[in-house]
Design an enzyme around this catalytic site. Structure first.
Site, PDB file in Angstrom:
ATOM      1  N   SER A   1      -7.983 -69.048  60.210  1.00 28.00           N
ATOM      2  CA  SER A   1      -9.176 -69.618  59.573  1.00 28.00           C
ATOM      3  C   SER A   1     -10.428 -69.284  60.366  1.00 28.00           C
ATOM      4  O   SER A   1     -10.399 -69.190  61.586  1.00 28.00           O
ATOM      5  CB  SER A   1      -9.077 -71.140  59.472  1.00 28.00           C
ATOM      6  OG  SER A   1     -10.299 -71.643  58.962  1.00 28.00           O
TER       7      SER A   1
ATOM      8  N   LYS B   1      -2.113 -74.206  57.398  1.00 33.20           N
ATOM      9  CA  LYS B   1      -3.325 -73.491  56.982  1.00 33.20           C
ATOM     10  C   LYS B   1      -3.717 -73.908  55.556  1.00 33.20           C
ATOM     11  O   LYS B   1      -4.908 -74.073  55.239  1.00 33.20           O
ATOM     12  CB  LYS B   1      -3.116 -71.971  57.060  1.00 33.20           C
ATOM     13  CG  LYS B   1      -4.245 -71.141  56.432  1.00 33.20           C
ATOM     14  CD  LYS B   1      -5.528 -71.317  57.203  1.00 33.20           C
ATOM     15  CE  LYS B   1      -6.752 -70.553  56.828  1.00 33.20           C
ATOM     16  NZ  LYS B   1      -6.992 -69.912  55.601  1.00 33.20           N
TER      17      LYS B   1
ATOM     18  N   HIS C   1      -5.264 -77.251  55.776  1.00 27.46           N
ATOM     19  CA  HIS C   1      -6.603 -77.035  56.344  1.00 27.46           C
ATOM     20  C   HIS C   1      -7.572 -76.678  55.221  1.00 27.46           C
ATOM     21  O   HIS C   1      -8.669 -77.228  55.115  1.00 27.46           O
ATOM     22  CB  HIS C   1      -6.549 -75.918  57.389  1.00 27.46           C
ATOM     23  CG  HIS C   1      -7.891 -75.332  57.745  1.00 27.46           C
ATOM     24  ND1 HIS C   1      -8.578 -74.481  56.897  1.00 27.46           N
ATOM     25  CD2 HIS C   1      -8.686 -75.510  58.818  1.00 27.46           C
ATOM     26  CE1 HIS C   1      -9.732 -74.158  57.440  1.00 27.46           C
ATOM     27  NE2 HIS C   1      -9.819 -74.761  58.613  1.00 27.46           N
ATOM     28  N   ASN C   2      -7.166 -75.737  54.380  1.00 26.80           N
ATOM     29  CA  ASN C   2      -8.050 -75.304  53.293  1.00 26.80           C
ATOM     30  C   ASN C   2      -8.271 -76.419  52.275  1.00 26.80           C
ATOM     31  O   ASN C   2      -9.359 -76.542  51.716  1.00 26.80           O
ATOM     32  CB  ASN C   2      -7.470 -74.069  52.598  1.00 26.80           C
ATOM     33  CG  ASN C   2      -7.664 -72.812  53.420  1.00 26.80           C
ATOM     34  OD1 ASN C   2      -7.801 -72.883  54.641  1.00 26.80           O
ATOM     35  ND2 ASN C   2      -7.661 -71.670  52.782  1.00 26.80           N
TER      36      ASN C   2
ATOM     37  N   GLU D   1     -10.808 -78.530  53.641  1.00 28.13           N
ATOM     38  CA  GLU D   1     -12.068 -77.771  53.515  1.00 28.13           C
ATOM     39  C   GLU D   1     -12.643 -77.917  52.096  1.00 28.13           C
ATOM     40  O   GLU D   1     -13.839 -78.155  51.921  1.00 28.13           O
ATOM     41  CB  GLU D   1     -11.751 -76.309  53.849  1.00 28.13           C
ATOM     42  CG  GLU D   1     -12.861 -75.318  53.665  1.00 28.13           C
ATOM     43  CD  GLU D   1     -12.336 -73.879  53.924  1.00 28.13           C
ATOM     44  OE1 GLU D   1     -11.668 -73.642  54.945  1.00 28.13           O
ATOM     45  OE2 GLU D   1     -12.608 -72.999  53.083  1.00 28.13           O
TER      46      GLU D   1
END
Ligand SMILES: NC(=O)c1ccc[n+]([C@@H]2O[C@H](COP(=O)([O-])OP(=O)(O)OC[C@H]3O[C@@H](n4cnc5c(N)ncnc54)[C@H](OP(=O)(O)O)[C@@H]3O)[C@@H](O)[C@H]2O)c1
Length: 467
Positions: free
Chosen positions: A128, A182, A185-186, A189
């Site tokens: 990222s 990940k 995480h996105n 986000e």
């Protein structure tokens, strides 16, 4: 001979390869379209000696010191399988493939099994930080077996971002763990970006100029909201289109793209019996944004008139963003805990928060507090119950409530902020209203319910007595 090979010299692959060379590693570079390799080499400047440019996967494999490590950074999906299929026959047992793209972790699990069957190692690695991060220090989330990670750990840690000298890279667990983290995480986000976009909408409806808003975001960036996304929002609000001189926000169509990670987060949350409603609201808002014609027709059908919000305090907006952010992270961490239990990954939540403190898109000062809270153990796997977080959320959430109320009164859309608030209000009630749901289910389907005054299951309501 090169220490590592990179295939796929698009935005991210080129940046990662340059980052590796910058850190002193020799890299063999390959790309499907050969001309891209030449273009890449033209831009390597003083680092050119570190690279071995090659025009085929055979040559890439031949350029590497055994046991070989090949990093794939191509378009997500079928292209990754195509590259793996082409690579596997060329590699020897003991060699390693690293998929550094944004993979669906289910694909990573499948690819790990497929490649491992051939005696070749496989790491699924989430990266990222966009192009800038990849070039100068991303946050890196690695999944696979730990013994496969150790031989490349020095490269991965060297290219990662640093938070006070601590590399923002870690091996997190087996097979799909890195790509799952990940993905979440996105998802976080997506939610954080949506909250900011909604506050932008409220400020617009309050008649605040972009310059004024930019100052506000810049000021917030000096406080508890400090983060990359708040920082770039201030910059974006100030930016002017180079062609027309108009504010850049005024020339951009309000239609947001997505490549799948937000949607995957929501799908996996549902599969694991979790609620990631703030993230779901963000995914939904992007989907609705694509329906421009229908939205234009809807505005004609249900005119909004001129919306004028006047009674929202800047301090409440700041608190609203902070509370929603805590809840967004909270939903993400609850999902990580659920996945860790389900897949037996033993995810270190504190370490995950630590490697998100620099390099990645959701980096924020809050992550330092989150990592401390996770290190102490999250009560019931809930970040919002952590002693270091709860008092701050209790204070901030009242600002969120005032902002959501004022927005709803004026018809200003706040799907993300409202989802975060509803989650909070639902979650903090020891006794909710699903007794009604259970009664209804028993009424029409004899599903049975549990009683508050007795142990056991399968009790029925009086409607069953007449049967
Ligand atoms: N951009 C970001 O900010 C970002 C951030 C984090 C993660 N990611 C992830 O990183 C990965 C790469 O993204 P990117 O932005 O670097 O993409 P990109 O600039 O569009 O580059 C795509 C690369 O994939 C190659 N490729 C496409 N189809 C292929 C195939 N069938 N076989 C072999 N190679 C193929 C392309 O080769 P040709 O030159 O031959 O077309 C090119 O090298 C994706 O998984 C993406 O989701 C991107």
């Amino acid at each position: 001979m090169a220490r590592i090979g990179v295939t796929g010299l698009g935005t991210m692959g080129a940046a990662l390869a340059l980052n590796m060379a910058d850190r002193g590693f020799d890299v063999a570079v390959h790309n499907r379209t050969e001309a891209v390799v030449d273009e890449f080499m033209e831009g390597t400047g003083s680092l050119s000696d570190r690279f071995t440019p090659v025009k085929s996967l055979e040559a890439l494999v031949d350029a590497l010191t055994p046991p070989r490590a090949v990093l794939i950074m191509v378009k997500a999906g079928d292209p990754v399988d195509a590259v793996i299929d082409a690579l596997v026959p060329l590699l020897d047992k003991g060699d390693l493939i690293i998929d550094a793209g944004n993979a669906d972790f289910n694909d990573t699990r499948r690819r790990t099994a497929r490649v491992t069957d051939e005696g070749i190692g496989f790491l699924g690695m989430g990266v990222s930080g966009g192009e800038e991060g990849a070039r100068h220090g991303p946050s890196i989330m690695v999944g696979g077996t730990e013994d496969l990670y150790r031989p490349v750990q020095d490269i991965i840690e060297a290219i990662a971002a640093r938070y006070q000298d601590d590399p923002c890279a870690a091996w997190l667990g087996p097979d799909g763990a890195g790509h799952f983290v990940k993905t979440v995480h996105n998802g976080i986000e997506y939610a954080d970006m949506q909250f900011i976009a909604e506050v932008f909408g409220i400020l617009n409806a309050s008649g605040r100029s972009y310059a004024d808003q930019a100052d506000l975001f810049a000021e917030w960036n000096g406080g508890p909201l400090q983060s990359y996304l708040i920082e770039i929002t201030a910059e974006i609000l100030r930016a002017r289109d180079s062609e027309t001189g108009a504010p850049v926000l005024d020339v951009i169509v309000d239609k947001a793209g997505q490549k799948g990670t937000g949607r995957w987060t929501v799908i996996e949350a549902l599969k694991l019996g979790q609620s990631a409603t703030a993230i779901e609201a963000a995914v939904a808002a992007r989907s609705w944004s694509a329906e421009a014609d229908a939205r234009a027709k809807a505005e004609e059908t249900y005119p909004t008139g001129t919306t004028r919000m006047s009674h929202v305090l800047d301090g409440d907006l700041e608190k609203a963003l902070l509370a929603a952010r805590m809840i967004g992270y909270g939903q993400g961490f609850a999902l990580l805990s659920a996945a860790s239990r389900h897949f037996d990954w033993s995810l270190d939540l504190a370490r995950i928060a630590e490697i998100w403190r620099a390099g990645c898109i959701i980096r924020s000062s809050l992550l330092d507090d989150i990592s401390s809270a996770a290190r102490d153990g999250l009560p019931h796997d809930q970040l919002i119950l952590a002693p270091g977080i709860a008092p701050r959320l209790a204070d901030a959430v009242e600002g969120l409530r005032r902002v959501v109320l004022a927005s709803m009164e004026e018809g200003v859309p706040v799907p993300g902020l409202a989802a975060a608030l509803s989650y909070f209000d639902t979650y903090r009630r020891a006794r909710g209203t699903t007794n009604m749901i259970q009664a209804q289910r028993d009424f029409f389907g004899r599903h049975g319910f549990e009683r508050r005054d007795r142990d056991g299951t399968g009790f029925h309501g009086p409607w069953a007595e007449s049967d």
